[in-house]
Design an enzyme around this catalytic site. Structure first.
Site, PDB file in Angstrom:
ATOM      1  CG  ASN A  51      -7.127  -2.794  -6.593  1.00  0.00           C
ATOM      2  OD1 ASN A  51      -6.151  -3.528  -6.397  1.00  0.00           O
ATOM      3  ND2 ASN A  51      -7.516  -1.909  -5.677  1.00  0.00           N
ATOM      4  CG  ASP A  71      -2.116   0.880   1.071  1.00  0.00           C
ATOM      5  OD1 ASP A  71      -2.372   1.349  -0.061  1.00  0.00           O
ATOM      6  OD2 ASP A  71      -2.802   1.124   2.066  1.00  0.00           O
ATOM      7  N   GLY A  72       0.385   2.290  -0.686  1.00  0.00           N
ATOM      8  CA  GLY A  72       1.039   3.590  -0.629  1.00  0.00           C
ATOM      9  C   GLY A  72       1.681   4.047  -1.922  1.00  0.00           C
ATOM     10  CG  ASN A  73       2.483   1.384  -5.170  1.00  0.00           C
ATOM     11  OD1 ASN A  73       3.424   1.284  -4.401  1.00  0.00           O
ATOM     12  ND2 ASN A  73       2.007   0.355  -5.849  1.00  0.00           N
ATOM     13  CD1 TRP A  75       7.474   6.751  -2.326  1.00  0.00           C
ATOM     14  CD2 TRP A  75       7.104   7.049  -4.518  1.00  0.00           C
ATOM     15  NE1 TRP A  75       8.695   6.862  -2.937  1.00  0.00           N
ATOM     16  CE2 TRP A  75       8.502   7.049  -4.285  1.00  0.00           C
ATOM     17  CE3 TRP A  75       6.639   7.220  -5.818  1.00  0.00           C
ATOM     18  CZ2 TRP A  75       9.425   7.218  -5.310  1.00  0.00           C
ATOM     19  CZ3 TRP A  75       7.565   7.388  -6.844  1.00  0.00           C
ATOM     20  CH2 TRP A  75       8.935   7.384  -6.580  1.00  0.00           C
ATOM     21  NE  ARG A 105      -3.814   6.666  -8.083  1.00  0.00           N
ATOM     22  CZ  ARG A 105      -3.858   6.246  -6.821  1.00  0.00           C
ATOM     23  NH1 ARG A 105      -3.669   7.094  -5.824  1.00  0.00           N
ATOM     24  NH2 ARG A 105      -4.095   4.974  -6.549  1.00  0.00           N
ATOM     25  NE  ARG A 163      -3.025  -1.876   4.238  1.00  0.00           N
ATOM     26  CZ  ARG A 163      -4.231  -1.925   3.735  1.00  0.00           C
ATOM     27  NH1 ARG A 163      -5.048  -2.893   4.114  1.00  0.00           N
ATOM     28  NH2 ARG A 163      -4.647  -1.053   2.849  1.00  0.00           N
TER      29      ARG A 163
END
Length: 266
Positions: A87, A39-41, A44, A52, A207
């Protein structure tokens, strides 16, 4: 990290060479199976005012790093949550990019995965994926099936609830056909209908990005996994972050519903 898995790994013959385990880690108490929710792409990329999709590209590099380290340190299996059934609700442009990214990465890295003896499997409802990606998945699975190195599971179009419903439906159909006595259904029978049939459950779930939920991931298999939550965003997940997770795991007293024998005796 921009190097491919082929150059990132040191090879002797057709097997990867093992790197020394970092000091402080007990080789006898490593998890045999690690699962990761990457998680966190997007965050970032947002922090850097980048699209993204750039976060997803860097996320692939983080996954390659993690696979290499787990393999080098003797961890037997790594399962990554790559694309969930939910998703598909993301913007169409992002979903299309992810499908194309999966295809490009798999085509590029397959030869290296074979050399490093990685056994790759894709877990999920694969029929919904683009045909080209399905063919690459089938090819990769077949070509690495007899490899003897780390098991690498990539959960793609995967949902934990959907997996449980699928397993229950399969058992019900067997009962309906007279092939299975309902009284014979136990935990082992049920587990044999899951995507992970024949594999040990994860010992450790990592996670990233600080979120504290399992997001419909391996709902059955994570029943007794130790959870490690880190604020590190997935593209920044590196060797130090993995060591921290493993140290955290080794600090746990895993009782599996029982009683600590030391505490009990005292």
């Amino acid at each position: 990290m921009s190097r491919s898995l082929a150059t990132a790994l040191s090879v002797q013959g057709n097997r990867p060479s093992r790197c020394a385990l970092p000091s402080g880690l007990d080789p006898a108490r490593l998890p045999s199976h690690v699962a990761v929710i990457m998680d966190g792409n997007g965050r970032w990329a947002g922090q850097r005012k980048l699209p993204r999709v750039m976060g997803h590209r860097e996320g692939v590099e983080a996954l390659k790093r993690t696979l290499r380290l787990c393999s080098d340190w003797g961890i037997g299996a790594l399962t990554a949550y790559a694309f969930s059934t939910e998703n598909w609700n993301r913007p169409g442009e992002e979903v299309s990019f992810l499908m194309t990214l999966f295809e490009r990465v798999l085509a590029k890295e397959l030869q290296a995965l074979e050399r490093e003896q990685v056994r790759i499997r894709f877990l999920g409802d694969l029929e919904q994926l683009p045909e080209g990606l399905q063919q690459l998945i089938q090819d990769a699975t077949e070509r690495t099936a007899t490899n003897t190195g780390i098991r690498f599971n990539v959960c793609t179009n995967y949902g934990g609830r959907r997996e449980l419903v699928r397993a229950a439906r399969s058992l019900a159909e067997q009962v309906q056909r007279g092939e299975l006595d309902p009284a014979a259904i136990d935990e082992q029978t049920f587990a044999s209908e899951l995507f992970t049939a024949g594999q040990a459950d994860p010992d450790l779930l990592i996670r990233t990005s600080g979120e504290q939920r399992i997001s419909n991931f391996l709902l059955w298999q994570l029943a007794y996994a130790e959870l490690h939550i880190t604020d590190v965003l997935w593209p920044d997940f590196d060797e130090a972050a993995l060591i921290t997770a493993l140290m955290d795991f080794q600090s746990r007293n895993r009782r599996f519903g029982g009683v600590d024998p030391i505490s009990s005796s005292s």
